[in-house]
Scaffold this motif. Sequence first.
Motif, PDB file in Angstrom:
ATOM      1  N   VAL A 601     -99.421 -33.560  23.049  1.00 37.21           N
ATOM      2  CA  VAL A 601     -99.577 -32.272  22.377  1.00 37.21           C
ATOM      3  C   VAL A 601    -100.899 -32.218  21.621  1.00 37.21           C
ATOM      4  CG1 VAL A 601     -98.601 -30.699  20.678  1.00 37.21           C
ATOM      5  CG2 VAL A 601     -97.088 -32.009  22.179  1.00 37.21           C
ATOM      6  N   GLU A 602    -101.171 -33.241  20.831  1.00 37.89           N
ATOM      7  CA  GLU A 602    -102.398 -33.314  20.042  1.00 37.89           C
ATOM      8  C   GLU A 602    -103.199 -34.523  20.503  1.00 37.89           C
ATOM      9  OE1 GLU A 602    -105.261 -32.495  18.386  1.00 37.89           O
ATOM     10  OE2 GLU A 602    -103.822 -31.233  17.317  1.00 37.89           O
ATOM     11  N   LYS A 603    -104.417 -34.262  20.949  1.00 34.93           N
ATOM     12  CA  LYS A 603    -105.247 -35.320  21.526  1.00 34.93           C
ATOM     13  C   LYS A 603    -106.374 -35.756  20.604  1.00 34.93           C
ATOM     14  CE  LYS A 603    -104.335 -33.627  26.223  1.00 34.93           C
ATOM     15  NZ  LYS A 603    -103.361 -32.607  25.839  1.00 34.93           N
ATOM     16  N   ARG A 604    -106.522 -35.091  19.451  1.00 38.67           N
ATOM     17  CA  ARG A 604    -107.678 -35.349  18.600  1.00 38.67           C
ATOM     18  C   ARG A 604    -107.289 -36.126  17.352  1.00 38.67           C
ATOM     19  NH1 ARG A 604    -109.035 -29.135  18.194  1.00 38.67           N
ATOM     20  NH2 ARG A 604    -106.809 -29.258  17.806  1.00 38.67           N
ATOM     21  N   ARG A 605    -108.209 -36.947  16.892  1.00 33.68           N
ATOM     22  CA  ARG A 605    -108.003 -37.668  15.638  1.00 33.68           C
ATOM     23  C   ARG A 605    -109.332 -37.762  14.897  1.00 33.68           C
ATOM     24  NH1 ARG A 605    -105.071 -42.679  17.193  1.00 33.68           N
ATOM     25  NH2 ARG A 605    -104.342 -41.468  18.951  1.00 33.68           N
ATOM     26  N   TRP A 606    -109.245 -37.703  13.574  1.00 38.62           N
ATOM     27  CA  TRP A 606    -110.437 -37.733  12.739  1.00 38.62           C
ATOM     28  C   TRP A 606    -110.954 -39.156  12.572  1.00 38.62           C
ATOM     29  CZ3 TRP A 606    -113.198 -33.628  11.257  1.00 38.62           C
ATOM     30  CH2 TRP A 606    -112.583 -32.373  11.267  1.00 38.62           C
ATOM     31  N   VAL A 607    -112.290 -39.295  12.631  1.00 38.12           N
ATOM     32  CA  VAL A 607    -112.948 -40.573  12.358  1.00 38.12           C
ATOM     33  C   VAL A 607    -114.186 -40.303  11.511  1.00 38.12           C
ATOM     34  CG1 VAL A 607    -112.144 -41.681  14.478  1.00 38.12           C
ATOM     35  CG2 VAL A 607    -114.344 -40.492  14.461  1.00 38.12           C
ATOM     36  N   LEU A 608    -114.624 -41.335  10.792  1.00 35.97           N
ATOM     37  CA  LEU A 608    -115.846 -41.258  10.000  1.00 35.97           C
ATOM     38  C   LEU A 608    -117.023 -41.823  10.780  1.00 35.97           C
ATOM     39  CD1 LEU A 608    -114.632 -42.324   6.441  1.00 35.97           C
ATOM     40  CD2 LEU A 608    -115.608 -40.110   7.053  1.00 35.97           C
ATOM     41  N   VAL A 609    -118.206 -41.338  10.461  1.00 39.49           N
ATOM     42  CA  VAL A 609    -119.406 -41.875  11.093  1.00 39.49           C
ATOM     43  C   VAL A 609    -119.643 -43.297  10.593  1.00 39.49           C
ATOM     44  CG1 VAL A 609    -120.401 -39.567  11.252  1.00 39.49           C
ATOM     45  CG2 VAL A 609    -121.005 -41.024   9.321  1.00 39.49           C
ATOM     46  N   ASN A 610    -120.307 -44.129  11.421  1.00 46.33           N
ATOM     47  CA  ASN A 610    -120.677 -45.480  11.002  1.00 46.33           C
ATOM     48  C   ASN A 610    -122.185 -45.704  11.090  1.00 46.33           C
ATOM     49  OD1 ASN A 610    -121.169 -45.752  13.774  1.00 46.33           O
ATOM     50  ND2 ASN A 610    -119.206 -46.775  14.147  1.00 46.33           N
ATOM     51  N   ASN A 611    -122.905 -44.618  11.424  1.00 51.59           N
ATOM     52  CA  ASN A 611    -124.365 -44.649  11.527  1.00 51.59           C
ATOM     53  C   ASN A 611    -124.858 -45.546  12.657  1.00 51.59           C
ATOM     54  OD1 ASN A 611    -126.622 -43.316  10.444  1.00 51.59           O
ATOM     55  ND2 ASN A 611    -127.300 -45.171   9.381  1.00 51.59           N
ATOM     56  N   GLU A 612    -123.954 -45.913  13.551  1.00 58.41           N
ATOM     57  CA  GLU A 612    -124.338 -46.719  14.729  1.00 58.41           C
ATOM     58  C   GLU A 612    -123.892 -45.986  15.991  1.00 58.41           C
ATOM     59  OE1 GLU A 612    -122.561 -50.497  13.968  1.00 58.41           O
ATOM     60  OE2 GLU A 612    -123.946 -50.993  12.343  1.00 58.41           O
ATOM     61  N   ASN A 613    -122.722 -46.359  16.553  1.00 53.83           N
ATOM     62  CA  ASN A 613    -122.266 -45.636  17.744  1.00 53.83           C
ATOM     63  C   ASN A 613    -121.701 -44.260  17.400  1.00 53.83           C
ATOM     64  OD1 ASN A 613    -120.073 -47.076  16.499  1.00 53.83           O
ATOM     65  ND2 ASN A 613    -118.819 -46.522  18.269  1.00 53.83           N
ATOM     66  N   ILE A 614    -121.377 -44.019  16.120  1.00 53.56           N
ATOM     67  CA  ILE A 614    -121.012 -42.678  15.656  1.00 53.56           C
ATOM     68  C   ILE A 614    -121.985 -42.318  14.522  1.00 53.56           C
ATOM     69  CG2 ILE A 614    -119.195 -41.155  14.822  1.00 53.56           C
ATOM     70  CD1 ILE A 614    -117.140 -43.141  15.770  1.00 53.56           C
ATOM     71  N   PRO A 615    -123.116 -41.715  14.832  1.00 57.08           N
ATOM     72  CA  PRO A 615    -124.122 -41.431  13.805  1.00 57.08           C
ATOM     73  C   PRO A 615    -123.774 -40.185  12.995  1.00 57.08           C
ATOM     74  CG  PRO A 615    -124.885 -40.680  15.933  1.00 57.08           C
ATOM     75  CD  PRO A 615    -123.553 -41.342  16.179  1.00 57.08           C
TER      76      PRO A 615
END
Length: 842
Positions: A601-615
């Motif tokens: 039903v829900e495919k999304r989840r919140w994450v924080l940036v790490n300034n590397e692979n998630i800038p």
Amino acid sequence: MEYNKWILYILLWVGSFCHAQKPNDKIPLSSVISSIEQQFNVKFSYAVEDVVGISIEKPATTLSLQETMDYLNSKVLLNFKALDNRYVTVSILNKTIPVCGTVFSQELKTPLAGATVLVGNAATITDKNGFFTIPNVPITATISISYLGYEGKQFTANQLFSAQNNCKELFLKTSPEELNQVLINVYLTPGLQKYLDGSTVLNTKKFGILPGLIEPDVLQSIQALPGVESTNESIENINVRGGTNDQNLMIWDNIKMYHSGHFFGLVSAYNPNLTNKVIVTKNGTSTEYSDGVSSTINMFTNDKVSNTFSGGAGINGISTDVFLAIPITNNLEIDISGRRSVTDLFDTPTFTNYYKRSFQDSEINAESNQNNTKSDFYFYDYTAKILFDLNEKHQFRANIIGINNALDYTEYSSNASNSETKASTLSQKNIGYGGNWKAEWNSKFSTNLISYFSKYNIDATDYRIETDQLLTEANEVLETGIKLNAHYKATEYLNLLAGYEFNETGMLNQTTVNAPSYSSTKKDVLENHGLYTEAEYHKNNSYLRIGARLNYFQKFEKLLLEPRINIRQQLSNSFALKLEGEFKNQTATQIIDFEDDFLGVEKRRWVLVNNENIPVATSKQASFGVEFNKNKLNIDVTGFYKIVNGITASNQGFYNNFQYKKAHGSYTAKGIEFLANKTSGQFSTWISYTFSVNDYHFESFTPSTFPNNADIRHSASLGINYDINSNFKVSVGGIWRNGQPYTIPLQGNETVQNGNTTMVNYDSPNSKNLDDFMRLDTSISYSFRFSPVIKGILRAGVLNTTNEENVINRYYKVDTKDSDKTIRVDNKSLGMTPNISLRMNF
């Protein structure tokens, strides 16, 4: 979250108790009558219902009986007459009375010519001396007085009536938004307005009607604007100028929210009957706001203490709600609301279609599931707000909002030897607490101290009978923030703002499996600081807002400078030019995981940036436009260019060969928006069109540049609202746009082996487009008086009136019967979906 319900019940009880204990210098008229009867040894003859609810100051004991009667006649709308020394009759006056007054500026003490005086559906304006008079007004009527740049006020007919025909002087206070005046008062429909800075404003109390809608829902209403789409009809997937939904900053009464929709995106999570005003900004945002590289959606509830007990209740095909404004004292008020779905109590055609649309691509509606199943779904939300004015200079506000979606899913399996029952659950919640202190230190300098706490949770327990596997997942967001704004009115035309903001955000993602045993927990925390300043200038035909924001990310020791500019210049009575630009950033994003989704039903989840692979995501945007406004014909043409860096492949929801790759890149959106709107006394008609090109760029992919998932090249909407009379309104409108891009498998080689896993072997990404999307919607609205104090409104709407079968998403999966072949999966939009609502407000 049962305790959330108890919070609502307790608040209701406390509010009612406090209201009952409201201190007042006045006493009930019935008590005054009893006292006079004892004082003069007389007997009053009256109907109890004529005096109930009326309170006055007790007359002096030194007055004679006739003087006492004259005093009572001057204070209330009843006729007191002494028949003799023994008996007094009390009769009700005419049901209508004359009212009059003179409206002044509280600060300047000058009359306000042209102020609007509204009684029900009738309106008049003040003359050059600020004077108005209305000869016949119902005794129970509420009179609203408003003037551009000033805070409106409401009075009862009793308050403006004087037996001596002395018209009262009424004072309006300058609005804090004096510089940010309304540019277009009726934008598509009453209640939808446009500000000088280009932002769109929804005033829910004055909302008219829009095609297909039965409520003033801003997250649905803004989709009539050019540059705003929802490629899958979901509130949780609003694309502003090509951005993803998580790139929209959502604020409710200064609380940052991480959730936007009930029913997994088909119903707004924010009660539209409680939210007084919503401001939507696409570009040129104030430096006060960070995050949200695509747009800012700022929601406000009532912020004025009233001496009038008011409220309302309503029901529609999905939910029922109630809200109350409870004055405790002259400077203290409690506002409370609650809304709950009725979907688990009985089925409606609206619910049936929403259910089919929401769960068509999930385990709950999986075609391959041969077991007997049962699912129960419901949602609720609640709010409470305390408004306390210490004096005219200091105001304190505290509020809470709770949002909850709950799904229980049960599978039944039986054979000759045994039977099993396995239950799965999904819970999605967002709760926020906030408070602020507004202080006006002198006529030029004021401050606003804001603090908030926001918590978002989604938890799922998925028990799969066929594998006897228990999967539990959790995504949690905790955010605490504090902000201090300092406003300085340098001149009559120039306002200055300086401020500081700090927020701490923590996020958790957790997955556990029992067979085979597996557990993963990841926690991240970020602390961010922001300093900002801006100047806002408005004189005659010129408007300018310019400023800058300096952000410091403590964990990365990283500084980002964000300039902002917003200019509007009136060239003549009809033409104006506007220029907007901004740099923004974002440190939280949603990733989309098709494998570890929440029950599908829900495919999304919140994450924080790490300034590397998630800038840290950053955006640069500029827009330039021309406006024409004459004879209630508004034409707006705007060109825009936006580039957003720091997006990741995992937060785009790819159905192609990049679906499981980790990479970050950018997208560039550029285009032209057009809107023409003609209004008159009885109708409003409009047409909007957007042409845009939206492309991804990922250096590590081949090809590195390809169309964005939200690349809708052509999009148009048109509509007409017609007021048959003051009570009966009709709205008809349609939406047409290109189908969104999708990717097909490589012909002749549809699957590929990756270790022990067979995967779809996709062709060039987003090289095909779905068929065009088209939908026609209709609505009707009828207002009526249920009683002298209760106003009713009956609305009905039909989405997709012609029952178009629109495909809104397409992807492929490996055929379980033949691993060399694929199966096409089409997600379809809502079919013809009727809804009806009934509201009562008092």
